[in-house]
Design an enzyme around this catalytic site. Structure first.
Site, PDB file in Angstrom:
ATOM      1  CE1 TYR A 144      -3.774   2.254   0.636  1.00 31.77           C
ATOM      2  CE2 TYR A 144      -2.538   3.315   2.424  1.00 31.77           C
ATOM      3  CZ  TYR A 144      -3.591   3.362   1.376  1.00 31.77           C
ATOM      4  OH  TYR A 144      -4.407   4.265   1.711  1.00 31.77           O
ATOM      5  CG  ASP A 239       5.940   3.415   0.674  1.00 30.43           C
ATOM      6  OD1 ASP A 239       6.163   3.849   1.814  1.00 30.43           O
ATOM      7  OD2 ASP A 239       4.573   3.227   0.315  1.00 30.43           O
ATOM      8  CE  LYS A 267       1.755   5.675   8.182  1.00 32.75           C
ATOM      9  NZ  LYS A 267       0.780   4.934   8.523  1.00 32.75           N
TER      10      LYS A 267
HETATM   11  N1  HOZ Z   1      -3.465   3.040   5.854  1.00 36.63           N
HETATM   12  C1  HOZ Z   1      -3.165   3.139   7.532  1.00 36.63           C
HETATM   13  C2  HOZ Z   1      -2.402   2.062   7.841  1.00 36.63           C
HETATM   14  N2  HOZ Z   1      -1.818   1.120   6.960  1.00 36.63           N
HETATM   15  C3  HOZ Z   1      -4.393   3.451   8.236  1.00 36.63           C
HETATM   16  C4  HOZ Z   1      -4.615   4.817   8.429  1.00 36.63           C
HETATM   17  C5  HOZ Z   1      -5.535   5.215   9.468  1.00 36.63           C
HETATM   18  O1  HOZ Z   1      -6.634   4.653   9.463  1.00 36.63           O
HETATM   19  O2  HOZ Z   1      -5.174   6.058  10.043  1.00 36.63           O
END
Ligand code: HOZ
Length: 427
Positions: A144, A239, A267
């Site tokens: 992702y 990534d 992050k």
């Molecule tokens: N796509 C995020 C984790 N892989 C989740 C994002 C969220 O809900 O804060």
């Protein structure tokens, strides 16, 4: 466990916010629950609106590596707040954070700050396309890279929980340039490179995959990707939004000894505030506007409050022994979880990469998205529910990772392992 207040808030939220949440996984649909509304956090704990306390293994999906409300991060934020919250103009803080990144990640010679991991990956691909003059992107099933159009093909994370391969609203003409192949399948990449290598702008990969559960790269997978991109004049994008400053100080690339051309970060480098970044060799980064023709911009990029939180966080991560101590905690937890499963008579596979963990309900090794999808999802839902009832806050989806922070002490880890054994016994 009481959930009345959260349920009431959820009822209100779904009338005003799609699905009641601002990011789909949080809706907890794949674990058949209503979401908990969080009131505050402190150290390794989260507290919800009903007064429940949880040991937090999501850590805001990774960035809270120092735990919640680290005093140095809070004081850095507070001191900047007194000077202003956004200038839309350069500050010294941006250079400081850039240096903290460049000093640690060898492949990054220049870095551009953005506001999220999605923005970092989206911009990295635009840069790779602009730099090479090519369109095709190769990605991996279950990885992702945020929700930009290009990536919504066989994507992991929240997309995977909805059991859809992509999303309506993404033009075919965009994703016809995206080729998605199984993670760890170097032969599949080799085949595409043989046929279309001269048209491939970039290969983008999570060097340790964290959005299909946590899946490790097989020996030499990343090395071979590097060789293939070099041989074909394509760009290799790592990534590291999740793994950067997480699996090791220098990210996954330092562990696996592969230098990508572009690295995406997110992050952690914002210490819990909205920050992302992409960086790489000067030769490529100089293609970005205003130095080069590839356009990318943002009013809140390099925001002083976020930069200050990032600087405070990365400074602490540079303290000697930080990562050894953190990995020790994760390994202790992983060992405990394996034993808990054995005692409960449940088959699991547990993987670690620094302070990231993956736990799958299966007796087979998990090497790609297909393997992850074949794991026992009913068992996961029961385990998740049982753990939550025991005060352990895990990601509400089998397609996410666990994160351990520096404030998860032995007592909390033991409590978690004990809860896991009980929870697995009840499955
Ligand atoms: N796509 C995020 C984790 N892989 C989740 C994002 C969220 O809900 O804060």
């Amino acid at each position: 466990m009481k959930q009345e207040k959260s349920n009431l808030l959820y009822k209100e939220a779904i009338e005003r916010i799609p699905g009641g949440v601002n990011s789909p996984v949080r809706a907890c649909k794949s674990v058949n629950r209503n979401p908990l509304f969080i009131k505050k956090a402190d150290g390794a704990y989260l507290f919800d609106e009903d007064g429940n306390r949880f040991i937090d293994y999501i850590g805001s999906w990774g960035p809270m590596i120092l735990g919640h409300r680290d005093p140095d991060v809070i004081s850095a934020i507070t001191s900047v707040l007194e000077k202003g919250t956004s200038f839309g103009a350069p500050t010294n803080l941006e250079i400081k954070l850039a240096n903290l990144i460049i000093d640690v990640i060898d492949s990054v010679e220049m870095v551009r700050m953005v506001n999220s991991g999605t923005e970092a990956a989206m911009s990295a691909v635009r840069l790779a396309r602009g730099y090479t003059g090519r369109d095709i992107i190769i990605k991996f099933d279950g990885c992702y890279h945020g929700h930009a159009d290009t990536f919504l093909v066989e994507a992991g994370s929240g997309v995977a929980t909805l059991s859809i391969p992509g999303s309506p609203g993404v033009p075919k003409s965009v994703i016809e340039h995206t080729i998605s192949v199984p993670y760890n399948d170097i032969d599949a990449v080799r085949k595409i490179m043989k046929e279309k290598g001269s048209m491939v702008a970039a290969i983008i990969v999570e060097p340790v995959a964290g959005n299909m559960g946590m899946v490790l790269p097989e020996k030499d997978f990343l090395v071979k990707l590097k060789e293939l991109t070099l041989a074909n004049g394509s760009v290799l994008i790592f990534d590291e939004v999740m793994t950067g400053f997480r699996v090791a100080h220098g990210g996954a690339q330092s562990v696996y000894g592969v230098d990508p051309d572009i690295t995406c970060l997110g992050k952690i480098i914002g210490g819990g505030l909205p920050v992302g970044a992409y960086g790489g060799k000067k030769e490529i980064m100089r293609y970005i506007a205003p130095e080069g023709p590839v356009y990318q911009a943002g009013t809140l990029s390099g925001n002083p409050v976020a930069m200050a939180a990032g600087i405070a966080t990365l400074t602490k991560l540079g303290e000697p022994g930080f990562y050894d101590a953190l990995s020790e905690k994760a390994n202790y937890l992983a060992k405990g979880l394996k034993l808990a499963a054995k005692n409960a008579g449940v088959n699991v596979k547990v993987y670690t990469a620094g302070s990231m963990l993956g736990l799958f309900f299966t007796d087979k090794e998990v090497k790609n998205f297909d393997d992850a999808k074949k794991c026992n999802s009913d068992m996961f839902v029961k385990y998740y529910t049982n753990m939550l009832e025991r005060g352990i806050y895990l990601a509400p989806s089998a397609f996410e990772a666990l994160f351990v922070s520096s404030v998860h002490g032995k007592e909390l880890l033991d409590k978690t392992i004990e809860a896991a054994e009980e929870s697995m016994k009840e499955i």
